[in-house]
Design a protein around this motif. Structure first.
Motif, PDB file in Angstrom:
ATOM      1  N   ASP A 103      33.837  38.829  35.748  1.00 39.94           N
ATOM      2  CA  ASP A 103      33.062  38.564  36.964  1.00 39.94           C
ATOM      3  C   ASP A 103      33.923  37.892  38.030  1.00 39.94           C
ATOM      4  N   THR A 104      34.742  36.924  37.604  1.00 40.38           N
ATOM      5  CA  THR A 104      35.581  36.213  38.587  1.00 40.38           C
ATOM      6  C   THR A 104      36.631  37.132  39.187  1.00 40.38           C
ATOM      7  N   ARG A 105      37.165  38.041  38.396  1.00 42.15           N
ATOM      8  CA  ARG A 105      38.203  38.948  38.904  1.00 42.15           C
ATOM      9  C   ARG A 105      37.596  40.059  39.758  1.00 42.15           C
ATOM     10  N   ARG A 106      36.441  40.542  39.337  1.00 43.48           N
ATOM     11  CA  ARG A 106      35.784  41.611  40.081  1.00 43.48           C
ATOM     12  C   ARG A 106      35.412  41.166  41.494  1.00 43.48           C
ATOM     13  N   ALA A 107      35.135  39.903  41.640  1.00 44.48           N
ATOM     14  CA  ALA A 107      34.747  39.380  42.959  1.00 44.48           C
ATOM     15  C   ALA A 107      35.849  39.531  43.992  1.00 44.48           C
ATOM     16  N   LEU A 108      37.075  39.750  43.545  1.00 43.52           N
ATOM     17  CA  LEU A 108      38.198  39.915  44.466  1.00 43.52           C
ATOM     18  C   LEU A 108      38.295  41.336  45.027  1.00 43.52           C
ATOM     19  N   ILE A 109      37.546  42.262  44.436  1.00 42.41           N
ATOM     20  CA  ILE A 109      37.651  43.671  44.826  1.00 42.41           C
ATOM     21  C   ILE A 109      36.680  43.983  45.956  1.00 42.41           C
ATOM     22  N   SER A 110      37.159  44.725  46.924  1.00 43.89           N
ATOM     23  CA  SER A 110      36.319  45.259  47.996  1.00 43.89           C
ATOM     24  C   SER A 110      36.237  46.773  47.843  1.00 43.89           C
ATOM     25  N   THR A 111      35.063  47.326  48.048  1.00 42.11           N
ATOM     26  CA  THR A 111      34.928  48.779  48.017  1.00 42.11           C
ATOM     27  C   THR A 111      35.411  49.420  49.309  1.00 42.11           C
ATOM     28  N   GLU A 112      35.721  48.579  50.319  1.00 41.28           N
ATOM     29  CA  GLU A 112      36.086  49.091  51.641  1.00 41.28           C
ATOM     30  C   GLU A 112      37.584  49.191  51.870  1.00 41.28           C
ATOM     31  N   ALA A 113      38.387  48.405  51.115  1.00 43.08           N
ATOM     32  CA  ALA A 113      39.830  48.395  51.378  1.00 43.08           C
ATOM     33  C   ALA A 113      40.573  47.852  50.172  1.00 43.08           C
ATOM     34  N   ALA A 114      41.810  48.281  50.012  1.00 44.81           N
ATOM     35  CA  ALA A 114      42.656  47.793  48.927  1.00 44.81           C
ATOM     36  C   ALA A 114      43.052  46.343  49.179  1.00 44.81           C
ATOM     37  N   MET A 115      43.152  45.567  48.111  1.00 43.03           N
ATOM     38  CA  MET A 115      43.628  44.185  48.227  1.00 43.03           C
ATOM     39  C   MET A 115      45.062  44.190  48.728  1.00 43.03           C
ATOM     40  N   GLN A 116      45.372  43.322  49.665  1.00 37.33           N
ATOM     41  CA  GLN A 116      46.714  43.283  50.232  1.00 37.33           C
ATOM     42  C   GLN A 116      47.722  42.638  49.296  1.00 37.33           C
ATOM     43  N   SER A 117      47.279  41.743  48.449  1.00 34.51           N
ATOM     44  CA  SER A 117      48.149  41.133  47.448  1.00 34.51           C
ATOM     45  C   SER A 117      47.282  40.696  46.274  1.00 34.51           C
ATOM     46  N   VAL A 118      47.921  40.574  45.124  1.00 34.62           N
ATOM     47  CA  VAL A 118      47.194  40.239  43.899  1.00 34.62           C
ATOM     48  C   VAL A 118      48.036  39.245  43.106  1.00 34.62           C
ATOM     49  N   THR A 119      47.390  38.270  42.489  1.00 37.27           N
ATOM     50  CA  THR A 119      48.073  37.369  41.582  1.00 37.27           C
ATOM     51  C   THR A 119      47.265  37.278  40.304  1.00 37.27           C
ATOM     52  N   HIS A 120      47.865  36.679  39.293  1.00 35.26           N
ATOM     53  CA  HIS A 120      47.148  36.552  38.027  1.00 35.26           C
ATOM     54  C   HIS A 120      46.016  35.541  38.166  1.00 35.26           C
ATOM     55  N   GLY A 121      45.041  35.646  37.270  1.00 39.56           N
ATOM     56  CA  GLY A 121      43.942  34.693  37.255  1.00 39.56           C
ATOM     57  C   GLY A 121      44.252  33.520  36.350  1.00 39.56           C
ATOM     58  N   ASP A 122      43.234  32.719  36.102  1.00 41.15           N
ATOM     59  CA  ASP A 122      43.366  31.595  35.173  1.00 41.15           C
ATOM     60  C   ASP A 122      42.145  31.602  34.268  1.00 41.15           C
ATOM     61  N   PRO A 123      42.232  32.305  33.128  1.00 41.51           N
ATOM     62  CA  PRO A 123      41.056  32.390  32.247  1.00 41.51           C
ATOM     63  C   PRO A 123      40.610  31.049  31.722  1.00 41.51           C
ATOM     64  N   ARG A 124      41.474  30.045  31.775  1.00 45.00           N
ATOM     65  CA  ARG A 124      41.101  28.740  31.237  1.00 45.00           C
ATOM     66  C   ARG A 124      40.171  27.970  32.158  1.00 45.00           C
ATOM     67  N   ILE A 125      39.942  28.497  33.394  1.00 42.10           N
ATOM     68  CA  ILE A 125      38.992  27.808  34.267  1.00 42.10           C
ATOM     69  C   ILE A 125      37.552  28.113  33.848  1.00 42.10           C
ATOM     70  N   ILE A 126      37.371  29.135  33.024  1.00 34.46           N
ATOM     71  CA  ILE A 126      36.045  29.455  32.512  1.00 34.46           C
ATOM     72  C   ILE A 126      35.789  28.561  31.319  1.00 34.46           C
ATOM     73  N   GLU A 127      34.508  28.193  31.132  1.00 32.42           N
ATOM     74  CA  GLU A 127      34.239  27.313  30.006  1.00 32.42           C
ATOM     75  C   GLU A 127      34.857  27.956  28.797  1.00 32.42           C
ATOM     76  N   ASP A 128      35.363  26.437  28.528  1.00 26.63           N
ATOM     77  CA  ASP A 128      36.349  26.773  27.637  1.00 26.63           C
ATOM     78  C   ASP A 128      36.456  28.194  27.684  1.00 26.63           C
TER      79      ASP A 128
END
Length: 594
Positions: free
Chosen positions: A374-399
């Motif tokens: 859910d957190t990663r999907r929120a970065l996607i737009s159906t209207e345009a490609a992301m201009q840059s991408v970095t890794h996420g941090d799965p540890r920010i989700i409970e535990d």
């Protein structure tokens, strides 16, 4: 040259090939009376057994083993041994192996991590000092060689699930190695290409020894064998015979290990007898996500299989089927999901035994969790490609060239097996008299001391090769794989969505035009020079209006130049038990059943 090659075919045909007439002649596809127009053939159907490999003779070897009373594991090992001889451009017993097995008795999936480790006698400081100004492990020579894991992987799966004696399983490959087999078209192309490249790079001083490889893989005239010519490898026949008679110990704690040790000592390499003797295959628990009611199974890191699972988790929320097969809307979302997953792949995937985490497997579980998707999907737009991408941090989700094969038997067992020497034919190094090339998988270690995939002695490098399995309702549904480095997770998702979302059969799913995105951060932690939106390569079958729409969304679309993988699959109807087999047109393979 030790190995002999004999010409086949009529003189007129060979003259035409020499003159280039046959190669330059134009041809046009015919029309199919059923199914999708782009499918090259119908799905193969059978009930008692099915094998799909990258070489028709290897598929026939597997079927013969099944008909002789062996099960799917026996047949898969036999086919892998045969194809290690017949397709040395991508695999062989100098490389590693990964397997997913569906056992109908326990109704469970089992995983094999058959990756070898780096030499204990080569430290990180030694690597850095030897490379001097280099910031990456080279692809050729002794430094990228890690312990070959394939043979031990065979015996591990055979001990647990096999039913036929190993000497009988290896007998067909030994006969073909002694008596010869005719080269197929695509393999002949890569054979010549790889040996030509290796010759140039050896002349440039990029690796230590090449005479053994030339003696093994070239004709007496010093040429690569051509399509239709008979190739023999008596050295490999002798090696296979030692394994058939002496078991895995012949390879890891016997004459083969000693030969590899002596060869490495002679050329100044690092893999030693002790490294081989210490090697053991690891049984691992496959990881899965549920995608629209189907459980998709991949092996955990240090491989990249969970990148496909991360992509599927991201795509689950979108109604791809309503967008249409090969639509720009659906492809755009798949590409964006790939870009997100591959940044995590570059940051988090490595040998868990060396990972700087209290529980790396908990981290991998977070990466494929619903909340993280859910957190990663929120970065996607159906209207345009992301201009840059970095890794996420799965540890920010409970535990990184490969062969894939799959076999199923009439009792319901299915084997999904992938095996590789990695880049090209491997390291360029063939130990004295053994008839196979050592892998160069260690190239994929990072030299960044802060990266989880950093080189260390006795460590398994990041792996690109990934088998896959799909179950549904607690029953085996589909065993499949797709070769080709970073293309593999992208290809897995394209196959899965083609079958599940768009209703294609497994042959059509393999033959359809593919896309490949490049430009993500590499598994060694190095940012690609095409950073930003990256480059989206597409095959010639991609419609122009779809290309234009993807360009309008911000993607840099270019014509593909190969590198879209090679795929085999078997699907089992859980109600009837009928087996459906597929082998796509990008390789020489075939699906055969009985």
């Amino acid at each position: 040259m030790k190995n002999s090659v004999t010409a086949l075919g009529a003189a007129a045909l060979m003259a035409a090939l020499d003159s280039g007439v046959a190669a330059n002649a134009q041809s046009y596809p015919g029309d199919r009376v059923s199914g999708e127009h782009f499918a090259t053939r119908s799905v193969t159907t059978a009930t008692q057994g099915m094998a799909a490999t990258a070489h028709p003779l290897a598929s026939q070897v597997a079927i013969n083993v099944l008909q002789s009373g062996g099960n799917a594991v026996d047949a898969a090992i036999a086919a892998n041994a045969a194809i290690g001889l017949m397709e040395p451009t991508g695999n062989g017993i100098g490389g590693d192996i990964f397997v997913i097995i569906w056992d109908p008795e326990t109704r469970q999936v089992y995983g094999i991590n058959g990756a070898g480790r780096s030499p204990m006698g080569l430290s990180y400081d030694d690597v850095v000092e030897t490379l001097g100004e280099g910031n990456a492990i080279p692809p050729l020579g002794a430094m990228p060689v890690s312990v070959p894991g394939t043979v031990d992987g065979w015996f591990a799966m055979h001990e647990r699930f096999g039913s036929m004696p190993m000497d009988e399983i290896l007998a067909p490959a030994i006969r073909y190695a002694e008596n010869g087999f005719p080269l197929t078209e695509t393999i002949a192309y890569y054979w010549e290409r790889n040996m030509r490249i290796l010759d140039g790079r050896f002349a440039n001083g990029e690796f230590e020894e090449f005479a053994n490889a030339q003696a093994t893989y070239l004709t007496e005239d010093g040429d690569a064998p051509r399509e239709g010519e008979i190739f023999r490898n008596p050295d490999l026949a002798n090696t296979y015979r030692l394994i058939a008679e002496g078991g895995r110990d012949a390879f890891y704690d016997g004459p083969i290990a000693q030969t590899i040790h002596d060869y490495m000592e002679r050329i100044g390499g690092w893999i030693a007898y002790e490294d081989l003797a210490a090697h053991r295959t690891e049984w691992v628990e496959p990881l899965s996500v549920n995608y629209r009611g189907y459980d998709v199974w991949e092996l955990p890191p240090q491989g990249q299989g969970i990148a496909a699972l991360q992509m599927l988790q991201t795509l689950e929320a979108y109604d791809l089927s309503s967008m249409g097969f090969m639509s720009a809307e659906a492809i755009h979302l798949m590409v964006e999901a790939k870009r997100l997953a591959f940044e995590d792949r570059a940051r988090f995937y490595s040998d868990p035994a060396f990972y700087d985490e209290a529980d790396p497997h908990a981290l991998y579980a977070e990466l494929i969790s619903d909340d993280y998707a859910d957190t990663r999907r929120a970065l996607i737009s159906t209207e345009a490609a992301m201009q840059s991408v970095t890794h996420g941090d799965p540890r920010i989700i409970e535990d990184g060239d490969t062969t894939y094969l799959t076999v199923a038997d009439g009792n319901g067992m299915m084997v999904s097996l992938i095996q590789s020497n990695f880049r090209g034919m491997g390291s360029g190094l063939v130990p004295d008299g053994l008839g196979f090339m050592l892998q160069n998988r260690g190239e994929l270690f990072s030299l960044d001391p802060n990266h989880p995939n950093v080189y260390e002695p006795g460590k398994r490098p990041f792996h690109t090769i990934i088998p896959a399995m799909i179950t549904r309702g607690g029953e085996a549904f589909m065993s499949f794989g797709l070769m080709g480095g970073a293309m593999q997770p992208q290809g897995h998702v394209q196959i899965i969505t083609s079958v599940i979302d768009f209703g294609l059969n497994i042959q059509q799913a393999g033959d359809a035009a593919r896309w490949r995105h490049d430009g993500s951060t590499s598994e060694t932690g190095q940012a690609d020079e095409t950073a930003g939106v990256g480059v989206l390569s597409v095959e010639s079958g991609m419609p122009q209006d779809v290309r234009d729409a993807l360009t309008a969304l911000g993607h840099e679309v270019v014509d593909g130049d190969g590198g879209f993988g090679g795929y085999q699959a078997i699907l089992r109807d859980p109600e009837t038990g009928v087996l459906y087999g597929a082998s796509e047109m990008r390789k020489d393979g075939a699906a055969q059943g009985y």
